[in-house]
Design a protein around this motif. Structure first.
Motif, PDB file in Angstrom:
ATOM      1  N   GLY A 141      -7.975  -5.513  19.950  1.00 46.69           N
ATOM      2  CA  GLY A 141      -8.456  -4.290  20.573  1.00 46.69           C
ATOM      3  C   GLY A 141      -8.329  -3.041  19.709  1.00 46.69           C
ATOM      4  N   HIS A 142      -7.958  -3.181  18.447  1.00 42.40           N
ATOM      5  CA  HIS A 142      -7.813  -2.040  17.540  1.00 42.40           C
ATOM      6  C   HIS A 142      -8.815  -2.146  16.398  1.00 42.40           C
ATOM      7  N   ASP A 143      -9.227  -0.987  15.911  1.00 40.44           N
ATOM      8  CA  ASP A 143     -10.095  -0.970  14.729  1.00 40.44           C
ATOM      9  C   ASP A 143      -9.296  -1.485  13.541  1.00 40.44           C
ATOM     10  N   ALA A 144      -9.927  -2.314  12.738  1.00 39.38           N
ATOM     11  CA  ALA A 144      -9.238  -2.943  11.611  1.00 39.38           C
ATOM     12  C   ALA A 144     -10.206  -3.107  10.446  1.00 39.38           C
ATOM     13  N   VAL A 145      -9.630  -3.419   9.309  1.00 46.19           N
ATOM     14  CA  VAL A 145     -10.408  -3.697   8.111  1.00 46.19           C
ATOM     15  C   VAL A 145      -9.819  -4.933   7.442  1.00 46.19           C
ATOM     16  N   ASP A 146     -10.705  -5.764   6.928  1.00 49.50           N
ATOM     17  CA  ASP A 146     -10.277  -6.932   6.156  1.00 49.50           C
ATOM     18  C   ASP A 146     -10.797  -6.764   4.733  1.00 49.50           C
ATOM     19  N   PHE A 147      -9.873  -6.642   3.784  1.00 45.18           N
ATOM     20  CA  PHE A 147     -10.232  -6.604   2.369  1.00 45.18           C
ATOM     21  C   PHE A 147     -10.305  -8.057   1.910  1.00 45.18           C
ATOM     22  N   TYR A 148     -11.514  -8.532   1.623  1.00 45.30           N
ATOM     23  CA  TYR A 148     -11.691  -9.969   1.427  1.00 45.30           C
ATOM     24  C   TYR A 148     -12.071 -10.406   0.013  1.00 45.30           C
ATOM     25  N   HIS A 149     -12.430  -9.459  -0.868  1.00 45.45           N
ATOM     26  CA  HIS A 149     -12.837  -9.911  -2.205  1.00 45.45           C
ATOM     27  C   HIS A 149     -12.670  -8.787  -3.218  1.00 45.45           C
TER      28      HIS A 149
ATOM     29  N   ALA B 185      -6.977   2.791  -3.808  1.00 44.58           N
ATOM     30  CA  ALA B 185      -7.957   3.645  -3.136  1.00 44.58           C
ATOM     31  C   ALA B 185      -8.338   3.075  -1.775  1.00 44.58           C
ATOM     32  N   ALA B 186      -8.545   1.769  -1.715  1.00 42.53           N
ATOM     33  CA  ALA B 186      -8.950   1.122  -0.463  1.00 42.53           C
ATOM     34  C   ALA B 186      -7.848   1.197   0.592  1.00 42.53           C
ATOM     35  N   LEU B 187      -6.618   0.911   0.197  1.00 38.55           N
ATOM     36  CA  LEU B 187      -5.508   0.972   1.153  1.00 38.55           C
ATOM     37  C   LEU B 187      -5.260   2.395   1.627  1.00 38.55           C
ATOM     38  N   SER B 188      -5.377   3.350   0.738  1.00 46.72           N
ATOM     39  CA  SER B 188      -5.210   4.754   1.112  1.00 46.72           C
ATOM     40  C   SER B 188      -6.261   5.163   2.141  1.00 46.72           C
ATOM     41  N   TRP B 189      -7.509   4.772   1.909  1.00 46.52           N
ATOM     42  CA  TRP B 189      -8.581   5.067   2.846  1.00 46.52           C
ATOM     43  C   TRP B 189      -8.308   4.435   4.206  1.00 46.52           C
ATOM     44  N   ALA B 190      -7.921   3.167   4.217  1.00 42.53           N
ATOM     45  CA  ALA B 190      -7.669   2.460   5.479  1.00 42.53           C
ATOM     46  C   ALA B 190      -6.552   3.138   6.268  1.00 42.53           C
ATOM     47  N   ARG B 191      -5.514   3.557   5.582  1.00 45.28           N
ATOM     48  CA  ARG B 191      -4.401   4.235   6.260  1.00 45.28           C
ATOM     49  C   ARG B 191      -4.837   5.585   6.815  1.00 45.28           C
ATOM     50  N   GLN B 192      -5.648   6.325   6.050  1.00 49.30           N
ATOM     51  CA  GLN B 192      -6.161   7.609   6.533  1.00 49.30           C
ATOM     52  C   GLN B 192      -7.025   7.429   7.768  1.00 49.30           C
ATOM     53  N   GLN B 193      -7.754   6.317   7.826  1.00 46.27           N
ATOM     54  CA  GLN B 193      -8.607   6.024   8.977  1.00 46.27           C
ATOM     55  C   GLN B 193      -7.829   5.388  10.127  1.00 46.27           C
ATOM     56  N   GLN B 194      -6.551   5.154   9.920  1.00 50.88           N
ATOM     57  CA  GLN B 194      -5.661   4.521  10.905  1.00 50.88           C
ATOM     58  C   GLN B 194      -6.180   3.142  11.329  1.00 50.88           C
TER      59      GLN B 194
END
Length: 82
Positions: free
Chosen positions: A32-40, A59-68
């Protein structure tokens, strides 16, 4: 080194000349939460050994954390960085 986020292509890129390194992701819902999968993550041979994969991942992890976003890492390189 400049990392570019291309949300329309769901990736983070580093380009120089004809060479392109990238980290691909997909947005999803997880419990039920927005998520991201870094797959490649891919760095072409001529760019390897310069820390580009680490910069893409940072950069990708920083962005994901900023987007919660909840972070998932199907990519083993990103998983080691968590």
């Amino acid at each position: 080194m400049q990392i570019e986020h291309r949300p329309q292509d769901s990736c983070f890129l580093y380009q120089t000349g004809q060479a392109e390194a990238r980290l691909d992701y997909r947005l999803l819902q997880s419990n039920g939460h927005d998520a991201v999968d870094f797959y490649h993550t891919f760095v072409p041979p001529e760019l390897r050994g310069h820390g580009i994969a680490a910069l893409l991942t940072e950069a990708a992890l920083s962005w994901a954390r900023q987007q919660q976003l909840q972070i998932h890492a199907s990519c083993s390189y990103v998983a080691r960085a968590l």
